[in-house]
Motif scaffolding. Structure first.
Motif, PDB file in Angstrom:
ATOM      1  N   GLU A 118      29.482  30.835  50.138  1.00 26.53           N
ATOM      2  CA  GLU A 118      28.661  31.560  49.292  1.00 26.53           C
ATOM      3  C   GLU A 118      28.798  31.514  47.804  1.00 26.53           C
ATOM      4  N   ILE A 119      27.626  31.165  46.908  1.00 30.80           N
ATOM      5  CA  ILE A 119      27.670  30.929  45.588  1.00 30.80           C
ATOM      6  C   ILE A 119      27.351  32.132  44.922  1.00 30.80           C
ATOM      7  N   SER A 120      28.180  32.504  44.089  1.00 30.73           N
ATOM      8  CA  SER A 120      28.070  33.716  43.312  1.00 30.73           C
ATOM      9  C   SER A 120      26.862  33.602  42.225  1.00 30.73           C
ATOM     10  N   ARG A 121      26.134  34.572  41.766  1.00 33.29           N
ATOM     11  CA  ARG A 121      25.300  34.616  40.856  1.00 33.29           C
ATOM     12  C   ARG A 121      25.619  34.245  39.416  1.00 33.29           C
ATOM     13  N   ARG A 122      26.928  34.251  39.106  1.00 27.43           N
ATOM     14  CA  ARG A 122      27.328  33.642  37.933  1.00 27.43           C
ATOM     15  C   ARG A 122      27.427  32.232  37.907  1.00 27.43           C
ATOM     16  N   VAL A 123      27.944  31.524  39.170  1.00 25.81           N
ATOM     17  CA  VAL A 123      27.763  30.276  39.027  1.00 25.81           C
ATOM     18  C   VAL A 123      26.626  29.665  39.230  1.00 25.81           C
ATOM     19  N   ALA A 124      25.709  30.240  40.160  1.00 26.08           N
ATOM     20  CA  ALA A 124      24.234  29.772  40.141  1.00 26.08           C
ATOM     21  C   ALA A 124      23.580  29.874  38.765  1.00 26.08           C
ATOM     22  N   GLU A 125      23.495  30.774  38.075  1.00 28.13           N
ATOM     23  CA  GLU A 125      23.174  30.826  36.730  1.00 28.13           C
ATOM     24  C   GLU A 125      23.508  29.917  35.791  1.00 28.13           C
ATOM     25  N   ALA A 126      24.986  29.723  35.782  1.00 26.10           N
ATOM     26  CA  ALA A 126      25.593  28.862  34.733  1.00 26.10           C
ATOM     27  C   ALA A 126      25.161  27.172  35.114  1.00 26.10           C
ATOM     28  N   LEU A 127      25.001  26.986  36.341  1.00 25.89           N
ATOM     29  CA  LEU A 127      24.659  25.605  36.655  1.00 25.89           C
ATOM     30  C   LEU A 127      23.018  25.351  36.551  1.00 25.89           C
ATOM     31  N   GLN A 128      22.297  26.257  36.546  1.00 26.02           N
ATOM     32  CA  GLN A 128      20.837  26.293  36.325  1.00 26.02           C
ATOM     33  C   GLN A 128      20.383  25.661  35.097  1.00 26.02           C
ATOM     34  N   PRO A 129      19.692  24.806  35.119  1.00 24.39           N
ATOM     35  CA  PRO A 129      19.233  24.159  33.945  1.00 24.39           C
ATOM     36  C   PRO A 129      18.353  24.971  33.007  1.00 24.39           C
ATOM     37  N   PRO A 130      18.575  25.081  31.649  1.00 21.17           N
ATOM     38  CA  PRO A 130      17.852  25.895  30.819  1.00 21.17           C
ATOM     39  C   PRO A 130      16.245  25.568  30.698  1.00 21.17           C
ATOM     40  N   SER A 169      24.973  39.498  37.969  1.00 21.23           N
ATOM     41  CA  SER A 169      25.148  38.041  36.900  1.00 21.23           C
ATOM     42  C   SER A 169      26.335  38.366  35.916  1.00 21.23           C
ATOM     43  N   ALA A 170      26.646  36.970  35.245  1.00 18.14           N
ATOM     44  CA  ALA A 170      27.717  37.057  34.218  1.00 18.14           C
ATOM     45  C   ALA A 170      27.036  37.985  33.238  1.00 18.14           C
ATOM     46  N   GLU A 171      25.910  38.032  32.650  1.00 22.51           N
ATOM     47  CA  GLU A 171      25.245  38.841  31.686  1.00 22.51           C
ATOM     48  C   GLU A 171      25.307  40.270  32.066  1.00 22.51           C
ATOM     49  N   GLU A 172      25.176  40.681  33.237  1.00 23.93           N
ATOM     50  CA  GLU A 172      24.832  42.007  33.671  1.00 23.93           C
ATOM     51  C   GLU A 172      26.509  42.655  33.872  1.00 23.93           C
ATOM     52  N   VAL A 173      27.255  41.740  34.256  1.00 20.83           N
ATOM     53  CA  VAL A 173      28.813  42.105  34.436  1.00 20.83           C
ATOM     54  C   VAL A 173      29.328  42.528  32.710  1.00 20.83           C
ATOM     55  N   ALA A 174      28.762  41.688  31.940  1.00 23.95           N
ATOM     56  CA  ALA A 174      29.243  41.775  30.304  1.00 23.95           C
ATOM     57  C   ALA A 174      28.867  43.112  29.982  1.00 23.95           C
TER      58      ALA A 174
END
Length: 434
Positions: A118-130, A169-174
């Motif tokens: 399973e892919i975490s939201r942090r990795v998915a958002e990090a690899l999503q093209p801006p 996600s990474a932003e929400e964790v921060a």
């Protein structure tokens, strides 16, 4: 996930991201790791390029561990790195899962596979093209601009407060970590055996009264009073860091760091397959430095769980040192024990008798269908005074209110859970009798 032997799927080649430019790919991979929350800067990217030049890329396994040695310096970063590596360097199965998470509206029916990661939201958002700024300019002139009235909706802050730590996600964790940093525990004061002078105390202080009488020459006897000193009890946290508790234990370590910085006599222990005292590491003012020391000194992060063995070690070597003056104990675990609850009931009974109040925090309690069916849960539940969930910022605030409000009696409010435990035990006996 087995970190020891990553699958050998071939080397990065011309088909890899960036058209076969390995240096550019490593640079973009470092950016993806930084977006996913890892402390990766230009220096580490340069070190990774040099390490690959020295080690070579004869096979994918060597390439994996070369980048791992440069980018990963804490145990809690291994899972994110592993997922990001397999996604970025073209593992088709994981790319498919990542796209399904980023675009949930177009989720395809994928057959279940036990080995599927399973892919975490942090990795998915990090690899999503801006998104490109030109996307907003590419709209047609006559396209309608729709505005939403958010006056009666939840704000982002309120959504984060009620969101599960596992789904952030990474932003929400921060943002959650920043909110935890500002949390304070109300001080629950309890009377001690010592007294202090008081103008309107309930007891007469004979020594001070005699001194005052001598000073007045014995013509009068001015009564001096005293009352008990009040002091908040010690707080002891026993936190499970097994694989099923990894995300929650990291957030709770931020909470315990905030509590340690706010009050004295706070002791924190981590346990998985062994017990580790991390109290002195959490006393560092900087939270990142404190957690870095914890990660460097804890060896069994995200492993198995031996709750009974670890509680036996705590009761034998640490109980008399930290469970003084009526300490309040926080037991943070999901109750899933690798040793199937062996010796757990006896150790829980001893721990319960050694403290003023024992509070069990279990993230599985957030599910409506939770029932005390596992042997570990059934061994722990009869020996706790309070049973609560700990999976979001709201649950942490409720915990702060619970600790700051003294209970009228022990095990107050546990009647419902004890009745559920008796029903489960009756069902187990009926099955064995049948």
């Amino acid at each position: 996930m087995n970190h020891a032997s990553p699958p050998d799927l071939g080397l990065p080649d011309a088909e890899s991201p960036g058209g076969g430019k390995l240096v550019d790919n490593i640079m973009h991979f470092g950016r993806a790791l930084r977006s996913a929350g890892l402390p990766v800067g230009p220096g580490k990217v340069i070190d990774a390029i040099k390490a690959v030049e020295v080690a070579g890329i004869t096979n994918r396994r060597d390439f994996y561990w070369t980048l791992h040695a440069v980018f990963v310096n804490r145990h809690d970063q291994r899972h994110v790195f592993d997922q990001a590596f397999h996604v970025f360097w073209r593992n088709p199965r994981l790319l498919e899962r990542m796209l399904q998470m980023v675009l949930p509206e177009f989720r395809a029916d994928v057959p279940d596979d036990k080995d599927r990661e399973e892919i975490s939201r942090r990795v998915a958002e990090a690899l999503q093209p801006p998104k490109s700024p030109r996307e907003d300019q590419s709209r047609e002139p006559d396209e309608e601009n729709i505005e939403f009235d958010a006056s009666m909706t939840w704000s982002d802050r309120e959504l984060v407060r009620s969101m599960d730590f596992e789904k952030m996600s990474a932003e929400e964790v921060a943002r959650a970590k920043n909110a935890i940093r500002g949390m304070r525990l109300p001080i629950m004061e309890v009377p001690t055996r010592r007294f202090r002078p008081a103008e309107y105390g309930r007891r007469v202080d004979l020594r001070r009264t005699m001194r005052a009488t001598l000073r007045s020459g014995g013509d009068q006897i001015p009564l001096q009073h005293k009352k008990r000193r009040m002091r908040h009890p010690p707080l002891v946290a026993l936190c499970d860091i097994s694989g099923s508790m990894s995300r929650y234990s990291r957030m709770l370590l931020h909470f315990m760091h905030a509590v340690t910085s706010d009050r004295d006599r706070v002791h924190t222990f981590l346990f998985g397959t062994r017990l580790t005292n991390v109290t002195r590491y959490l006393r560092s003012r900087d939270v990142d430095e404190a957690l870095a020391k914890v990660g460097a000194n804890v060896d069994d992060w995200s492993g198995g769980t031996r709750i009974g063995h670890c509680l036996h070690e705590f009761n034998r070597y640490w109980g008399r040192r930290v469970l003084t003056q009526g300490a309040v104990v926080l037991l943070i675990t999901d109750g899933l024990d690798r040793e199937v609850g062996t010796g757990l009931a006896e150790e829980m009974e001893r721990l319960h008798k050694s403290c003023r109040r024992l509070i069990w925090l279990n993230p599985l309690l957030r599910f409506d269908g939770f029932a005390p069916k596992s042997l570990g849960v059934r061994a722990i539940l009869p020996h706790v005074d309070d049973f609560r969930t700990v999976h979001s910022l709201d649950s942490l605030e409720q915990l702060a209110d619970t600790i700051g409000r003294p209970a009228l009696r022990r095990r107050e409010g546990m009647e419902g859970w004890l009745a559920a435990l008796r029903r489960v035990e009756d069902e187990q006996r009926d099955k064995q009798g049948a």
